[in-house]
Design a protein around this motif. Structure first.
Motif, mmCIF file in Angstrom:
data_model
loop_
_atom_site.group_PDB
_atom_site.id
_atom_site.type_symbol
_atom_site.label_atom_id
_atom_site.label_comp_id
_atom_site.label_asym_id
_atom_site.label_seq_id
_atom_site.Cartn_x
_atom_site.Cartn_y
_atom_site.Cartn_z
ATOM 1 N N ASN A 39 0.849 -1.193 0.000
ATOM 2 C CA ASN A 39 0.000 0.000 0.000
ATOM 3 C C ASN A 39 0.886 1.246 0.000
ATOM 4 N N PHE A 40 0.449 2.272 -0.730
ATOM 5 C CA PHE A 40 1.244 3.491 -0.835
ATOM 6 C C PHE A 40 0.361 4.728 -0.792
ATOM 7 N N THR A 41 0.973 5.823 -0.307
ATOM 8 C CA THR A 41 0.375 7.148 -0.417
ATOM 9 C C THR A 41 1.153 7.903 -1.483
ATOM 10 N N LEU A 42 0.476 8.352 -2.514
ATOM 11 C CA LEU A 42 1.128 9.022 -3.640
ATOM 12 C C LEU A 42 0.842 10.523 -3.596
ATOM 13 N N LYS A 43 1.889 11.290 -3.562
ATOM 14 C CA LYS A 43 1.786 12.751 -3.598
ATOM 15 C C LYS A 43 2.219 13.185 -4.994
ATOM 16 N N ILE A 44 1.255 13.486 -5.858
ATOM 17 C CA ILE A 44 1.513 13.655 -7.287
ATOM 18 C C ILE A 44 1.235 15.092 -7.728
ATOM 19 N N TRP A 45 2.136 15.630 -8.555
ATOM 20 C CA TRP A 45 1.980 16.985 -9.086
ATOM 21 C C TRP A 45 0.912 16.984 -10.178
ATOM 22 N N ARG A 46 -0.086 17.843 -10.016
ATOM 23 C CA ARG A 46 -1.138 18.007 -11.016
ATOM 24 C C ARG A 46 -1.100 19.438 -11.539
ATOM 25 N N GLN A 47 -1.161 19.589 -12.860
ATOM 26 C CA GLN A 47 -1.131 20.914 -13.489
ATOM 27 C C GLN A 47 -1.878 20.827 -14.808
ATOM 28 N N GLU A 48 -2.900 21.621 -14.975
ATOM 29 C CA GLU A 48 -3.774 21.519 -16.140
ATOM 30 C C GLU A 48 -3.061 21.827 -17.452
ATOM 31 N N ASN A 49 -2.190 22.827 -17.439
ATOM 32 C CA ASN A 49 -1.449 23.213 -18.642
ATOM 33 C C ASN A 49 -0.246 24.046 -18.245
ATOM 34 N N ALA A 50 0.491 24.521 -19.247
ATOM 35 C CA ALA A 50 1.739 25.240 -18.974
ATOM 36 C C ALA A 50 1.517 26.536 -18.203
ATOM 37 N N LYS A 51 0.360 27.154 -18.363
ATOM 38 C CA LYS A 51 0.098 28.444 -17.733
ATOM 39 C C LYS A 51 -0.643 28.322 -16.396
ATOM 40 N N ALA A 52 -1.203 27.160 -16.140
ATOM 41 C CA ALA A 52 -1.968 26.967 -14.906
ATOM 42 C C ALA A 52 -1.042 26.813 -13.700
#
Length: 258
Positions: free
Chosen positions: A2-15
């Motif tokens: 089992n893991f906890t994932l801390k993931i970078w989310r970014q809609e686009n280059a300017k967001a």
């Protein structure tokens, strides 16, 4: 596992990007890191949520597409591997894993974990090729090449252009990548005709694209999945100095001030 994932989310280059937390369970220790992300994306799709965008292609450590920054290391906590060759047994059960894209001005984020690495293509286009017509494939012994030169050229040619050197460098320098491409051709007779023009054009393009300067910390060599040595950076510097000095040499009947 089992893991906890801390993931970078970014809609686009300017967001504006942000980290999001995901829980994932019952992952096999033999599962690859990208397979684990596939499983997570399947779960997100089932819940009608947006899947996480990440680069991948061959999944055999050949193409260099799987560019992820995992727990502070390019390609994760193993040596001489790409992300697709990283397995979940390298992590502890219950561990929190932080996943980010490459961080470099020259590698802008496209979406989530995907970055635009076309800067490397532009450097190659500036001079990382041989334009002389060589005809058909010659016999293996037709062009005598010292074994040491052939071995060094092959070692440099192993670079897959993944960008781990840039991601690991505190200055986001591309010197190891450029050095590998220059050194590869500089050690072969076919590459010597355009050697002076090549190294100057590639270094100039590298600087124009916003990569940082090399301060010889060796982080690039330590994180390179193909084990490219910083010795090639020394070769690049020698080639560059020779090219600049050659450009100042007098033409026939001329003179130059030193």
């Amino acid at each position: 596992m089992n893991f906890t994932l801390k993931i970078w989310r970014q809609e686009n280059a300017k967001a504006k990007g942000r980290f999001e937390i995901y829980k994932i369970t019952d992952i096999s220790s033999d599962c690859s890191f990208l397979e684990m992300l596939d499983i997570l994306n399947e779960q997100l799709v089932d819940k009608i949520e947006k899947p996480i965008c990440f680069d991948h292609d061959c999944r055999e450590g050949i193409c260099g597409m799987c560019s992820l920054y995992i727990n502070g290391r390019p390609h994760g906590n193993d040596d001489d591997i790409t992300t697709c060759q990283l397995h979940m047994r390298k992590f502890k059960d219950g561990q929190t894993i932080t996943i980010e894209p490459w961080r470099s001005k020259a590698f802008p984020v496209i979406k989530d974990l995907v970055v635009d690495r076309s800067a490397f293509d532009k450097i190659i286009q500036a001079g990382g090729y041989i334009s002389a017509t060589t005809g058909g494939v010659p016999d293996g012994n037709a062009i005598p090449i010292r074994k040491t030169d052939a071995d060094t050229a092959m070692d440099a040619a192993a670079c897959i252009g993944c960008g781990a050197c840039v991601a690991s460098c505190k200055n986001a320098s591309a010197m190891l990548f450029v050095a590998a491409k220059v050194s590869h051709l500089a050690h072969l007779p076919q590459g010597k005709i355009e050697a002076h023009e090549r190294v100057q054009a590639m270094v100039k393009r590298m600087d124009e694209l916003g990569f940082g300067n090399c301060t010889n910390t060796g982080a690039c060599e330590a994180e390179c999945p193909k084990g490219i040595k910083i010795d090639h950076i020394a070769k690049l510097n020698r080639e560059f100095i020779a090219a600049r000095l050659g450009a100042q040499l007098p033409k026939e009947g001329g003179s130059v001030a030193i």
